[in-house]
Design an enzyme around this catalytic site. Structure first.
Site, short mmCIF file in Angstrom:
data_model
loop_
_atom_site.label_atom_id
_atom_site.label_comp_id
_atom_site.label_asym_id
_atom_site.label_seq_id
_atom_site.Cartn_x
_atom_site.Cartn_y
_atom_site.Cartn_z
N GLU A 1 -0.86 -1.71 -6.89
CA GLU A 1 -1.69 -0.62 -7.37
C GLU A 1 -0.82 0.55 -7.79
OE1 GLU A 1 -5.54 -0.48 -4.77
OE2 GLU A 1 -4.51 1.44 -4.69
N GLY B 1 -7.79 -0.03 -2.70
CA GLY B 1 -7.71 -1.41 -3.17
C GLY B 1 -7.43 -2.40 -2.06
N GLY C 1 2.31 4.83 2.04
CA GLY C 1 2.63 5.32 3.38
C GLY C 1 3.96 4.85 3.89
N ASN C 2 4.22 5.25 5.12
CA ASN C 2 5.52 5.09 5.75
C ASN C 2 5.93 3.62 5.95
OD1 ASN C 2 7.82 5.76 7.31
ND2 ASN C 2 6.81 7.71 7.74
N ILE C 3 4.99 2.80 6.40
CA ILE C 3 5.34 1.40 6.66
C ILE C 3 5.59 0.68 5.33
CG2 ILE C 3 4.61 -0.77 7.71
CD1 ILE C 3 2.84 0.91 9.61
N GLY D 1 0.82 -1.21 0.00
CA GLY D 1 0.00 0.00 0.00
C GLY D 1 0.85 1.25 0.00
N ASN E 1 -9.87 8.58 3.68
CA ASN E 1 -9.67 8.62 2.23
C ASN E 1 -10.61 7.71 1.46
OD1 ASN E 1 -6.39 8.55 3.33
ND2 ASN E 1 -7.27 10.37 2.41
#
Lengths: 522, 522
Positions: free
Chosen positions: A304, A398, A281-283, A279, A394
């Protein structure tokens, strides 16, 4: 010949080139101000979206005091730049918006009941749009498609820019199409693999068995009579800058790397793993960083969006190929990308999100899905979109497509977050998720910086102990275990014990006291 | 030559024929009583399950006072006859049980914490079993497969009986196989279409584009060295008798038929609709009854189980072909079936449930999914398995496979049910579902006898009004609308308004007062 002329290879369409502000008349003719118009835009996590026409429309509305009078339904499969949709939200130009967005103003308007927002699995949004489900009162069509493109082919096909998303379906069902050709960046021609969504009962198998298989065209076939205007744009995508991963994210990524090594050792994963989905983001970044520094080779990505760190992974030679629906790069990332354009281009394919997120392919390829939820509960139900069960962030994106259909469905998050008054004010692990987007039936592994809970084959009460012990923050462990034990006793050790009058007490405390630790509140 | 000898076409296996009680020694040798053994059984909603060996084992445990000492983990994809698993539950012979069951004793034991039960999407259970996720501590294998079969082929392949379910995966991963050949009924040979589940990254597309396409074998390929015993059985399946549909179910079916007619008129469904999936129970029956009396022709069925009423539909000539994983017929239904065996056989194919319920195929074919939940909420989250969020009924079954991936995802239920003290004591429409198996992102249409709510394209608050107005029982309408309006005000019209301290008040009242109508309690 200008760059724009070069890009428009079907020469009869050159007569439709105009300035952005000249397109306003089409919206007036279609009834703007009298009725809500249905618009589909290209674009995905903000790349490949139309810019100069939406901005011209916003300027027109602002300059003519039409706020709240010119209204549009926006069907855009993922977020687009704040200078477009978020400004539209501020100008009160949006009635309905599907299925994913970002931006302060648009979020505020959604959570104040001013924009009617609907969230949907991204793979389904595209096909439901094509089925006509979103605009069924007007025969399933859209008034306008606003599409950013790299070029138009000799036959009038549209070569998209840095994302595909649901542009093929939008082009298909729109009555009229306005194309923005972005000459400010190189043409992305050759990177796309486009297959239109066909209708049951005539739908065919997607004959992809490897991440780098191609089954479609490099452009979106299009009835060019529908193209009413072509506008030149030189505006760059308003890409997201990424912060370097923090220690906590690196710890989470470390747990996941260890897990992968164990699974390879046990023979449940091949040496080069299986196609990775990660996905935003930071992680997610830290995980890709873990691969950059790690031992895995010949990796494949089926995902994605591709973020900047994927370029690092390509540069190590450990990533062989990536399939996505969008190049979700930062401005710096795009610079890097264009500097080695031909090299990256040969290792990346961009697909419609109806295909990038399709259950058929995620399941066949055996993807490893990794996404960050807002919270998850002791039985492994997860919340991806609504804070305290009510406030939209948001959208689902997916995550559901991948978590449901992946070979391994992993979710990762920090075990707790700070509030203004309590450094451990918000626990990610809660008794019962306040909004559920992913059920206990869909998740295999949960990870926080505290540890990794492998839930495969565990019954609910065993699962709860594993999650509390491995994932919960120490500030919450005792309460969660106590909740579980009291729930077990009160329900006579039922299948999935809960105390319905207490399960949301942590969430309610957060609203009232600024911390989920209600037992600490004096 | 006896019927049994005729059925065992690989003659070297004749030496492994024995009496049911002679198989006990294998379980002793494998360590029964010292450790929990992992068993996979064939069978689906109770058809095609092993009978004489499970009964012999139960007799042995009972006669030797081994209750609670001989324990087994049971991996059986759907319910099997009460004379087998429910008796095993009564004799305390079950530790873990996945993923779907029926029976008074087994349910009681699950909800008393005595059997560790896990529920899972049926299509996933089969592949996760094959992946080794359920028995990962022992290398992903099973100790024994207990399989009811019609015959054994010349090569040692196993021809299954009236269901397929996850028998192919169980045969594949079991160390040893015990086959019960049922000579009490005709051989089902020729009805099955079997393809084994292969592992990513080597998985292939399922090349089915029509309900009657065939892609596999008529038998399960099998390493016949693993077949340690063959036992003859003449016991019939303990099929479920169906009651004729009541008026309420007929009203619900009527709403659905009207909806289909409307969708055909609007061009969103072809004249003969799309492949139908229908769950089990009274409403499902009434819907099939609606088709029997209705005008639709050339219908196709792509579903999990075929119930008696499907025979009626075949007999009208309106149903062209049906694909399922089990012939879930009553005893009378089987009589009818065998009377016209060749005719029905030519119009039915039985597939592994990994394929009957596969997202790839449900989505490609564009199925119409119809299932009954326990309850659903005002935003269209649905609960399929846990009463009051905690007590397991049967399990999720295939409802999630179909509701998520269907072209049209329909759920239907009566709007309310009676309790001992209140004829309208339980509302199906609740503020917030107490357990969520299907999220708001997965459901298109909700139906009760009150009406049909078409939710496609609606944002949550619009959806809530549609559901309350169309589906809720009059005894609950005012409260639900009041709840929604107060939640809207309190959250400032947030995306999905809820009152977290009130959302389960109806459920709590049911437990305390015997009715969800807490406002009526004096």
């Amino acid at each position: 010949m200008s760059e724009l002329e070069k890009r428009i290879r079907k020469k009869s369409l050159l007569s439709r080139v105009m300035k952005p502000e000249d397109t306003i008349k089409f919206f007036k003719e279609a009834g703007a101000g009298e009725k809500v118009l249905d618009l589909g835009w290209s674009g995905f996590t903000p790349v490949g979206y139309p810019k100069v026409v939406p901005i011209a429309l916003a300027d027109y509305v602002e300059q003519n005091g039409l706020q709240g009078k010119w209204k549009f339904n926006l069907f855009i499969v993922a977020s687009v730049g704040v200078e477009t949709e978020d400004r539209w939200a501020q100008l009160d130009m949006i009635d309905r918006r599907w299925p994913y967005q970002t931006g302060k103003n648009i979020q505020k308007a959604i959570n104040a009941g001013k924009i009617r927002f609907g969230s949907k699995h991204l793979s389904m949004f595209a096909q439901d749009l094509k089925y006509g489900f979103y605009t069924k009162d007007r025969g399933g069509k859209l008034d306008f498609a606003l599409i950013e493109a790299s070029a138009i082919t000799e036959d009038g096909g549209i070569v998209l820019a840095g994302s595909v998303g649901s542009a093929p379906e939008i082009i298909d069902i729109a009555d009229k199409i306005i194309v923005e050709i972005n000459t400010g960046v190189p043409s992305f021609e050759g990177m796309h693999d486009i297959l239109s969504t066909d209708l049951p009962p005539y739908r065919k198998p997607y004959l992809i068995t490897k991440v780098n298989d191609r089954i479609g065209y490099t452009y979106v076939p299009c009835d060019h009579d529908k193209i009413i205007a072509i506008v030149e744009s030189k505006m760059p995508d308003n890409g997201r800058a990424l912060t370097p991963p923090d220690e906590l994210s690196k710890t989470i990524a470390g747990h996941i790397m260890e897990f992968f090594k164990h699974e390879v050792k046990m023979g449940r994963l091949p040496k080069n793993l299986l196609p990775l989905q990660s996905g935003v983001g930071n992680i997610a970044n830290a995980i890709v960083g873990g691969f950059v520094d790690g031992d895995f080779e010949n990796l494949m990505v089926w995902t994605e969006v591709l973020q900047d760190t994927m370029l690092d992974l390509f540069d190590t030679g450990k990533l062989s190929f990536a399939s996505a629906t969008s190049l979700s790069l930062s401005n710096d990332g795009f610079k890097r990308f264009f500097d080695k354009f031909e090299e990256y281009k040969s290792k990346i394919v961009l697909r419609p999100q109806q295909i990038s997120n399709n259950p058929e392919l995620i399941r066949r390829l055996g993807c490893i899905g990794m996404n960050t939820p807002v919270e998850f509960d002791i039985y492994a139900h997860a919340n991806s979109e609504c804070v305290a069960g009510v406030r939209m962030i948001n959208g689902l994106g997916g995550s559901g497509d991948f978590e449901r259909n992946a070979y391994l469905s992993i979710m990762h998050a920090p075990s707790c977050r700070a509030t203004k008054t309590d450094e451990f004010g918000i626990s990610t692990v809660v008794p019962k998720a306040s909004h559920i987007d992913h059920t206990e039936h869909d998740i295999d592994v949960l990870v926080t910086e505290q540890g990794l809970a492998d839930l495969r084959g565990l019954a609910p009460k065993d699962r709860a102990r594993e999650i509390i012990n491995k994932c919960a923050h120490p500030a919450y462990k005792d309460y969660l275990l106590d909740y579980l034990e009291r729930a077990e006793k009160q329900t006579g050790y039922a299948h999935e014990p809960h105390l319905l009058d207490e399960c949301f007490k942590m969430h309610i405390s957060l609203q009232q006291n600024g911390t989920m630790r209600f037992w600490e509140v004096k």
